[in-house]
Design a protein around this motif. Sequence first.
Motif, short mmCIF file in Angstrom:
data_model
loop_
_atom_site.label_atom_id
_atom_site.label_comp_id
_atom_site.label_asym_id
_atom_site.label_seq_id
_atom_site.Cartn_x
_atom_site.Cartn_y
_atom_site.Cartn_z
N LYS A 41 -26.22 8.20 -25.14
CA LYS A 41 -27.14 7.85 -24.27
C LYS A 41 -26.29 7.98 -22.96
O LYS A 41 -26.67 8.59 -21.84
N GLU A 42 -25.15 7.23 -22.94
CA GLU A 42 -24.21 7.00 -21.80
C GLU A 42 -23.61 8.41 -21.52
O GLU A 42 -23.74 8.74 -20.15
N ARG A 43 -23.33 9.14 -22.50
CA ARG A 43 -22.87 10.73 -22.10
C ARG A 43 -23.76 11.46 -21.41
O ARG A 43 -23.71 12.33 -20.56
N LEU A 44 -25.00 11.30 -21.88
CA LEU A 44 -26.11 12.45 -21.55
C LEU A 44 -26.80 11.96 -20.22
O LEU A 44 -27.63 12.75 -19.91
N GLY A 45 -26.95 10.59 -20.16
CA GLY A 45 -27.89 10.19 -19.11
C GLY A 45 -28.93 9.70 -19.39
O GLY A 45 -29.60 9.38 -20.74
N ASP A 46 -29.76 8.72 -18.73
CA ASP A 46 -31.07 8.02 -18.82
C ASP A 46 -32.03 8.86 -19.45
O ASP A 46 -32.86 8.22 -20.04
N HIS A 47 -32.11 10.00 -19.21
CA HIS A 47 -33.33 10.88 -19.56
C HIS A 47 -33.18 11.57 -20.80
O HIS A 47 -34.08 12.24 -21.39
N ALA A 48 -32.06 11.41 -21.43
CA ALA A 48 -31.90 12.06 -22.65
C ALA A 48 -32.67 11.45 -23.75
O ALA A 48 -33.04 10.48 -23.81
N CYS A 49 -33.18 12.39 -24.68
CA CYS A 49 -33.88 12.12 -25.84
C CYS A 49 -32.80 11.43 -26.97
O CYS A 49 -31.89 12.52 -27.44
N VAL A 50 -32.75 10.20 -27.18
CA VAL A 50 -31.78 9.80 -28.28
C VAL A 50 -32.72 8.73 -29.12
O VAL A 50 -33.21 8.00 -28.70
N VAL A 51 -32.68 9.09 -30.46
CA VAL A 51 -33.02 8.29 -31.54
C VAL A 51 -32.44 7.59 -32.47
O VAL A 51 -31.42 8.18 -32.84
N GLY A 52 -32.55 6.21 -32.78
CA GLY A 52 -31.50 5.60 -33.85
C GLY A 52 -32.61 4.97 -34.87
O GLY A 52 -33.60 4.74 -34.59
N VAL A 53 -32.18 5.47 -36.05
CA VAL A 53 -32.75 4.98 -37.11
C VAL A 53 -32.12 4.10 -38.25
O VAL A 53 -31.01 4.40 -38.39
N ASP A 54 -32.85 2.94 -38.58
CA ASP A 54 -32.12 2.08 -39.32
C ASP A 54 -33.14 1.43 -40.43
O ASP A 54 -34.25 1.31 -39.86
N LEU A 55 -32.83 1.12 -41.71
CA LEU A 55 -33.68 0.20 -42.64
C LEU A 55 -34.00 -1.23 -41.95
O LEU A 55 -34.84 -1.89 -42.48
N SER A 56 -32.98 -1.81 -41.29
CA SER A 56 -33.01 -3.10 -41.17
C SER A 56 -33.82 -3.69 -39.69
O SER A 56 -33.63 -3.24 -38.79
N PRO A 57 -34.86 -4.04 -39.86
CA PRO A 57 -35.88 -4.56 -38.71
C PRO A 57 -35.06 -5.63 -37.56
O PRO A 57 -35.01 -5.39 -36.57
#
Length: 269
Positions: free
Chosen positions: A60-76
Amino acid sequence: MNLPSYAMKQASFPEMYERHLVGRLFQPWAEMTVEEIKLSSGDRVLDIACGTGIVARVAKERLGDHACVVGVDLSPDMLAVARAVAPGIDWREGSAGALPLREEERFDAVVCQQGLQFFPDKPAAAAQMRRALVHGGKLAVATWRSDEEVPFFRELRRVAERHLGSIADQRHSFGEPVLLEALLRDTDFHEVRSKIVSRTIRFEDGASFVRMNSMALVGMSAAAKAMHDEERKCVLETIVRESEPVLRSYSDTSGLAFQLSTNLATARG
């Protein structure tokens, strides 16, 4: 360092993980991995097994605030910390073997840093990574090398094994690059390449790192799983105490320092 389920259930663990491990241990590798796949403006990025989200945050830092970045994890609990630290990223709870993607949702880059070795069904996870990529999209997967190649970790494991018997350290269980490359080729990835990267890791507070590593080893021990809570806590404290000579031998005036190596595989979808 990914921690086992017993440690993850401790209410404070995700905060400890973020505070003590992410900046020193995971961020340098995240920056290296993001650099390796050469993100471009407009790229959509998926971080699988994101933990508290350091790879997604670097992207996100490299691509800018408007970039589409998704993070997936099993742990809430891990995701709760990720949301608090970086609310502008799309954090989703889900399994690597059944990614929580929207219909027809695809990404230009998919990254999995130090998660693949923990997945119970690696071919299914690799197939999901392939499904998540656009045609020609970029993949990067990192897995630690065997702890037999990391003297500091090997010595700490042997301290723990004096009290718990043999421990299969999952963190280092997928350390052969030939297996990683074969998995990706079998999943129809193209341009599969891998390299071994080593670097010196430093912690000002080596004692906190050793305690968290000891928690991980206890959590991965079959013998510890059969113990009641008080017995397990006593064993943990003994291992931490007996690990102090190892810690001292890898410490200098600036703190703890040790060499760590990872496989870094890249491919195209």
